[in-house]
Write a protein that holds these residues in place. Structure first.
Motif, PDB file in Angstrom:
ATOM      1  N   LEU B 274      14.720  47.838  25.575  1.00  0.00           N
ATOM      2  CA  LEU B 274      15.866  47.772  25.170  1.00  0.00           C
ATOM      3  C   LEU B 274      16.898  49.188  25.484  1.00  0.00           C
ATOM      4  N   ILE B 303      23.219  50.112  14.271  1.00  0.00           N
ATOM      5  CA  ILE B 303      22.750  49.237  15.097  1.00  0.00           C
ATOM      6  C   ILE B 303      23.548  47.773  14.462  1.00  0.00           C
ATOM      7  N   THR B 304      23.847  47.145  15.532  1.00  0.00           N
ATOM      8  CA  THR B 304      24.600  45.758  15.121  1.00  0.00           C
ATOM      9  C   THR B 304      23.498  44.755  14.783  1.00  0.00           C
ATOM     10  N   GLU B 306      23.283  42.025  15.861  1.00  0.00           N
ATOM     11  CA  GLU B 306      23.034  41.321  17.137  1.00  0.00           C
ATOM     12  C   GLU B 306      21.929  42.022  17.844  1.00  0.00           C
ATOM     13  N   GLU B 307      22.295  43.482  17.906  1.00  0.00           N
ATOM     14  CA  GLU B 307      21.164  44.421  18.540  1.00  0.00           C
ATOM     15  C   GLU B 307      19.705  44.473  17.888  1.00  0.00           C
ATOM     16  N   ARG B 310      17.751  41.260  18.417  1.00  0.00           N
ATOM     17  CA  ARG B 310      17.261  41.279  19.921  1.00  0.00           C
ATOM     18  C   ARG B 310      16.086  42.393  19.904  1.00  0.00           C
ATOM     19  N   GLN B 409      21.247  54.112  21.236  1.00  0.00           N
ATOM     20  CA  GLN B 409      20.614  53.958  20.025  1.00  0.00           C
ATOM     21  C   GLN B 409      19.692  54.870  19.905  1.00  0.00           C
TER      22      GLN B 409
END
Lengths: 189, 453
Positions: B274, B303-304, B306-307, B310, B409
């Motif tokens: 990722l 970090i969201t 969603e991230e 994932r 990130q």
């Protein structure tokens, strides 16, 4: 089975995963629509369709090509949906209770020219949906296959893997049960 | 009421699945029976209504998730039977855990029984020992203690108010003191005056051996959420995790694993897939190289949800990839335990980093001289890049190809147990200097890879 489906399946069996992606893209919408009517929830329907595609992928070498690929795929999806409904029978989705589907699915805009017609139609659809949701998974499956998918008894028997006589009697009972439920809901109003 | 045979014919007529002879029969029936006509009209209307139910559109294209799952689970065509066999063995695990839980409960129950049985027995013996001298050597001056009335017996056993329970310890101490005095008197003075006679033993002695009362307090909503990582392939499971992650901005995540070093490999692979950069503390680097059993901590900011979802999903995928077709490789990561950051965990994090990273006060500079608001400067980017280069990531661009986009990130990796990072290490300092202003809805996470046996 179409020649194109056959070619894509052959490619999948040779290890080309992207070919399976083409099949997913081709049939996902149609499969989702029917599964949605079986499980009555958008997220669950997506999960069931996804699971059905994964099961189909793993069983792809067992597909002999006797029937259409979609029929075979549909059989897997319907069986997955029925077992899903059996497992989650006790759960009642808020979406169904609140008739939240209307918020997600706007009615045909052309009906706006006759507001009272649109209202009647919406009420009728709501009653039908609620009645359909109260049927057993087996009865619901035959009605969805017949009325929404427009399948013949023979194909339905192949999909559900039961004799044609069983399909005939299931449909008969499902129609009468649906009628009874609709009558009850009409009487309440 | 129409006979069932006619009803069947009518439903089949609606389906359009009758032979010509049967159709003629139904037409005749409809011609002569009003009831049949009514039922037929109703059935036809129902079928029409079903056919015209709105067709819900598919919310998302499933192609990508399906193909991703195929790759992540390493599925192949024709492995259905193997998967079935594997799934059969999978149910053994939850059953075994239930059995273990039941055994622990049983053991606790038995232990409690014996504990209380012994305690009550001891108090009963104490009471008897206390009464016995009085009964065996009754003093001529003191009358025999009158047998307690049933009321008197029952009364002390039932605490009437909280005061009684609260006062039980002083009473117990007093009772013990009296008992000691009484023993002394029996040994030294055969004749005891009524005034010195010890008072009859109280039931509070028994009460004192009961478990201590405690009051229930309201606690904040800090209950952990346990997520089975393999289920994150499902839309509904991902949605649930996302919903949880949207409830707060700082989270403590635990990934229990049999071996932290092996589990870290999966995390490292997931991060590589990722494009999440790992800024690994020197001590952690050494332990990773030596593959020593270690618990690691990852700290990430910006970090969201969603991230993060994932990332966790990818960790699970990497774990499955490592175990697929390898008999001797065990699965490392099954569950994610998610909690909002508690005060204790926050303190722990602050100890590890040497600074509490949670508040981002505008003009505050951390004890390590790092300004939390400053963007990733050249001076910071260089050592971070060097660290990556040491670890072999991100991959060097191939000649003739465009350079890969640098990772947005960065996760700071520290050892947690048994070794702790040295305070104010270079990597921690670089991480803190390289912090960026938070994105809307972004999270800070304190992720622990914890070895559990």
């Amino acid at each position: 089975m179409s020649a194109d489906d056959q070619r894509l399946i052959a490619e999948c069996l040779q290890g080309n995963t992207a070919a399976f992606g083409v099949l997913v893209r081709r049939y996902q919408e149609r499969l989702y629509h029917s599964v949605y009517r079986l499980v009555e929830n958008a997220e669950d329907a997506q999960d069931v369709v996804q699971e059905a595609f994964l099961n189909a992928y793993q069983s792809l070498d067992g597909f002999k090509g006797d029937s259409r690929f979609f029929t075979w795929l549909y059989r897997i999806a319907v069986n997955t949906a029925i077992s899903f409904k059996r497992k989650h029978r006790a759960l009642v989705h808020l979406e169904t209770q609140n008739n939240g589907e209307y918020a997600l699915e706007p009615l045909d805009p052309s009906a706006a020219s006759r507001p009272e017609h649109a209202l009647e139609q919406a009420e009728q659809q709501m009653r039908v949906r609620q009645a359909l949701a109260r049927l057993s998974p087996e009865h619901r499956a035959v009605l969805v296959l017949k009325e929404i998918e427009g399948q013949k008894y023979e194909t339905m028997a192949e999909i559900l893997q039961v004799p044609i006589g069983t399909i005939r009697s299931r449909l008969h009972r499902a129609r009468l049960e649906l009628r009874e439920l609709l009558e009850k809901s009409e009487q309440k109003e | 009421m129409l006979p069932d045979r006619y009803c069947r014919l009518l439903t089949a007529y609606v389906d359009g699945e009758l032979s010509s002879r049967q159709r003629r029969l139904v037409v005749r029936l409809l011609h002569r029976s009003a009831e049949a006509r009514q039922l037929f009209q109703q059935l036809k209307a129902d079928a029409h209504a079903l056919r015209h139910l709105p067709r819900p559109p598919l919310p998302t294209d499933l192609t990508e998730p399906v193909l991703h799952t195929i790759t992540a689970r390493n599925l192949t065509t024709g492995r259905r039977r193997l998967v079935k066999a594997a799934s059969t063995s999978m149910w053994i695990r939850p059953v075994a855990s239930w059995a273990v839980a039941a055994a622990v409960l049983l053991a606790l129950g038995v232990a409690s029984y014996f504990y209380f049985a012994v305690s009550l027995d001891q108090s009963a013996k104490t009471e008897m020992a206390h009464k016995q001298p009085e009964l065996s050597n009754p003093s001529p001056l003191s009358p025999l203690p009158s047998p307690p009335t049933p009321t008197a017996e029952r009364e002390p056993q039932t605490p009437k108010s909280d005061e009684r329970i609260a006062d039980r310890k002083p009473q117990q101490a007093e009772g013990e003191k009296r008992k000691a005095e009484s023993g002394k008197q029996h040994r030294n003075q055969p004749k005891v005056s009524p005034a010195d006679k010890p008072p009859p033993p109280k039931e509070e002695t028994v009460l004192a051996n009961r478990p201590e009362m405690f009051s229930l307090d309201r606690v904040p909503d800090l209950l952990p959420v346990v997520v089975k990582i393999s289920e994150l392939d499902r839309v509904s499971a991902r949605r649930k995790l996302l919903d949880e992650l949207r409830k707060d901005s700082v989270f403590h995540l635990e990934l229990p694993c049999p071996n932290g070093a092996k589990a870290f490999d999966r995390v490292q692979n997931a991060a590589r897939a990722l494009h999440i950069g790992l800024l690994i503390d020197k001590q952690a680097q050494e332990r990773i190289k030596l593959r020593w059993r270690t618990n690691y901590v990852l700290y990430m900011e910006n970090i969201t949800p969603e991230e993060l979802t994932r990332f966790v999903q990818q960790i699970g995928a990497e774990d499955r990839k490592s175990t697929a077709d390898k008999k001797n490789v065990d699965a490392q990561i099954d569950y994610l335990v998610l909690t909002r950051l508690t005060a204790g965990a926050r303190k722990e994090l602050a100890t590890l980093l040497g600074v509490d990273p949670i508040p981002m006060a505008p003009s505050v500079t951390g004890p390590l001289g790092a300004d939390p608001r400053s963007s990733l400067s050249e001076a910071t980017a260089h050592p971070v890049g060097q660290t990556w280069a040491r670890q072999g990531e991100p991959p060097q661009p191939e000649p003739g190809k465009a350079e890969a986009k640098p990772s947005e990130q960065v996760a700071l990796v520290l050892t947690y147990n048994p070794a702790r990072p040295s305070a104010g290490s270079e990597e921690i300092k670089h991480f803190l200097e390289g912090r960026k202003p938070g994105r809307t809805g972004a999270l800070r996470i304190f992720l622990v890879l914890r070895s559990v046996s």
